[in-house]
Design a protein around this motif. Structure first.
Motif, mmCIF file in Angstrom:
data_model
loop_
_atom_site.group_PDB
_atom_site.id
_atom_site.type_symbol
_atom_site.label_atom_id
_atom_site.label_comp_id
_atom_site.label_asym_id
_atom_site.label_seq_id
_atom_site.Cartn_x
_atom_site.Cartn_y
_atom_site.Cartn_z
ATOM 1 N N ALA A 27 0.829 -1.206 0.000
ATOM 2 C CA ALA A 27 0.000 0.000 0.000
ATOM 3 C C ALA A 27 0.862 1.254 0.000
ATOM 4 O O ALA A 27 0.572 2.222 -0.712
ATOM 5 N N LEU A 28 1.941 1.252 0.791
ATOM 6 C CA LEU A 28 2.838 2.407 0.818
ATOM 7 C C LEU A 28 3.523 2.607 -0.522
ATOM 8 O O LEU A 28 3.674 3.736 -0.991
ATOM 9 N N LYS A 29 3.919 1.504 -1.139
ATOM 10 C CA LYS A 29 4.586 1.592 -2.439
ATOM 11 C C LYS A 29 3.641 2.160 -3.491
ATOM 12 O O LYS A 29 4.013 3.038 -4.276
ATOM 13 N N ALA A 30 2.390 1.691 -3.494
ATOM 14 C CA ALA A 30 1.403 2.191 -4.448
ATOM 15 C C ALA A 30 1.093 3.665 -4.188
ATOM 16 O O ALA A 30 0.968 4.461 -5.128
ATOM 17 N N ASN A 31 0.998 4.048 -2.932
ATOM 18 C CA ASN A 31 0.716 5.430 -2.569
ATOM 19 C C ASN A 31 1.849 6.344 -3.024
ATOM 20 O O ASN A 31 1.599 7.419 -3.581
ATOM 21 N N LEU A 32 3.081 5.916 -2.808
ATOM 22 C CA LEU A 32 4.223 6.719 -3.226
ATOM 23 C C LEU A 32 4.253 6.878 -4.745
ATOM 24 O O LEU A 32 4.485 7.975 -5.254
ATOM 25 N N ALA A 33 3.990 5.793 -5.462
ATOM 26 C CA ALA A 33 3.972 5.862 -6.921
ATOM 27 C C ALA A 33 2.885 6.815 -7.412
ATOM 28 O O ALA A 33 3.099 7.609 -8.331
ATOM 29 N N ARG A 34 1.724 6.766 -6.767
ATOM 30 C CA ARG A 34 0.623 7.653 -7.153
ATOM 31 C C ARG A 34 0.974 9.108 -6.873
ATOM 32 O O ARG A 34 0.725 9.987 -7.694
ATOM 33 N N ARG A 35 1.589 9.367 -5.726
ATOM 34 C CA ARG A 35 1.971 10.744 -5.387
ATOM 35 C C ARG A 35 3.034 11.275 -6.340
ATOM 36 O O ARG A 35 3.001 12.450 -6.725
ATOM 37 N N LYS A 36 3.987 10.425 -6.725
ATOM 38 C CA LYS A 36 5.014 10.856 -7.675
ATOM 39 C C LYS A 36 4.391 11.177 -9.026
ATOM 40 O O LYS A 36 4.753 12.159 -9.670
ATOM 41 N N ALA A 37 3.442 10.346 -9.464
ATOM 42 C CA ALA A 37 2.774 10.586 -10.738
ATOM 43 C C ALA A 37 1.993 11.897 -10.694
ATOM 44 O O ALA A 37 1.997 12.672 -11.657
ATOM 45 N N GLN A 38 1.329 12.162 -9.572
ATOM 46 C CA GLN A 38 0.591 13.411 -9.435
ATOM 47 C C GLN A 38 1.531 14.609 -9.462
ATOM 48 O O GLN A 38 1.238 15.623 -10.086
ATOM 49 N N ALA A 39 2.668 14.485 -8.801
ATOM 50 C CA ALA A 39 3.637 15.588 -8.779
ATOM 51 C C ALA A 39 4.193 15.828 -10.181
ATOM 52 O O ALA A 39 4.357 16.982 -10.594
ATOM 53 N N ARG A 40 4.479 14.755 -10.910
ATOM 54 C CA ARG A 40 4.977 14.914 -12.291
ATOM 55 C C ARG A 40 3.916 15.569 -13.164
ATOM 56 O O ARG A 40 4.228 16.433 -13.988
ATOM 57 N N ALA A 41 2.661 15.186 -12.978
ATOM 58 C CA ALA A 41 1.582 15.773 -13.771
ATOM 59 C C ALA A 41 1.435 17.261 -13.461
ATOM 60 O O ALA A 41 1.243 18.078 -14.366
ATOM 61 N N ARG A 42 1.518 17.606 -12.181
ATOM 62 C CA ARG A 42 1.418 19.015 -11.798
ATOM 63 C C ARG A 42 2.584 19.811 -12.363
ATOM 64 O O ARG A 42 2.410 20.921 -12.845
ATOM 65 N N LYS A 43 3.774 19.243 -12.292
ATOM 66 C CA LYS A 43 4.947 19.944 -12.792
ATOM 67 C C LYS A 43 4.852 20.121 -14.300
ATOM 68 O O LYS A 43 5.157 21.181 -14.831
ATOM 69 N N GLY A 44 4.394 19.095 -15.010
ATOM 70 C CA GLY A 44 4.224 19.182 -16.457
ATOM 71 C C GLY A 44 3.194 20.222 -16.842
ATOM 72 O O GLY A 44 3.384 20.991 -17.783
ATOM 73 N N ALA A 45 2.106 20.295 -16.117
ATOM 74 C CA ALA A 45 1.066 21.279 -16.397
ATOM 75 C C ALA A 45 1.578 22.690 -16.107
ATOM 76 O O ALA A 45 1.281 23.623 -16.843
ATOM 77 N N ALA A 46 2.352 22.835 -15.061
ATOM 78 C CA ALA A 46 2.891 24.148 -14.710
ATOM 79 C C ALA A 46 3.908 24.601 -15.752
ATOM 80 O O ALA A 46 3.963 25.771 -16.115
ATOM 81 N N ASP A 47 4.718 23.677 -16.250
ATOM 82 C CA ASP A 47 5.727 24.024 -17.245
ATOM 83 C C ASP A 47 5.087 24.492 -18.545
ATOM 84 O O ASP A 47 5.526 25.459 -19.140
ATOM 85 N N THR A 48 4.035 23.830 -18.985
ATOM 86 C CA THR A 48 3.403 24.206 -20.247
ATOM 87 C C THR A 48 2.630 25.514 -20.121
ATOM 88 O O THR A 48 2.573 26.289 -21.063
#
Length: 58
Positions: A27-48
């Motif tokens: 569960a912790l591993k899945a949560n961390l992966a989800r949070r990293k994906a969300q952070a990457r998505a936010r960063k990508g949206a902010a960059d564009t």
């Protein structure tokens, strides 16, 4: 009288404890992966959205 085996995890059966730890670890591993994906998505949206044509400096 009866012997008690020390258990560092705080209780429960020996077999149940390891399966609980495995579930928590997954569960912790899945949560961390989800949070990293969300952070990457936010960063990508902010960059564009922040990319604007550069204005000429005079």
């Amino acid at each position: 009288m009866t012997e008690r085996k020390s258990d560092t995890s705080g209780g429960g059966t020996a077999g149940g404890t390891s399966s609980r730890e495995d579930r928590l670890k997954a569960a912790l591993k899945a949560n961390l992966a989800r949070r990293k994906a969300q952070a990457r998505a936010r960063k990508g949206a902010a960059d564009t959205s922040e990319k604007k044509p550069e204005q000429d400096k005079e």
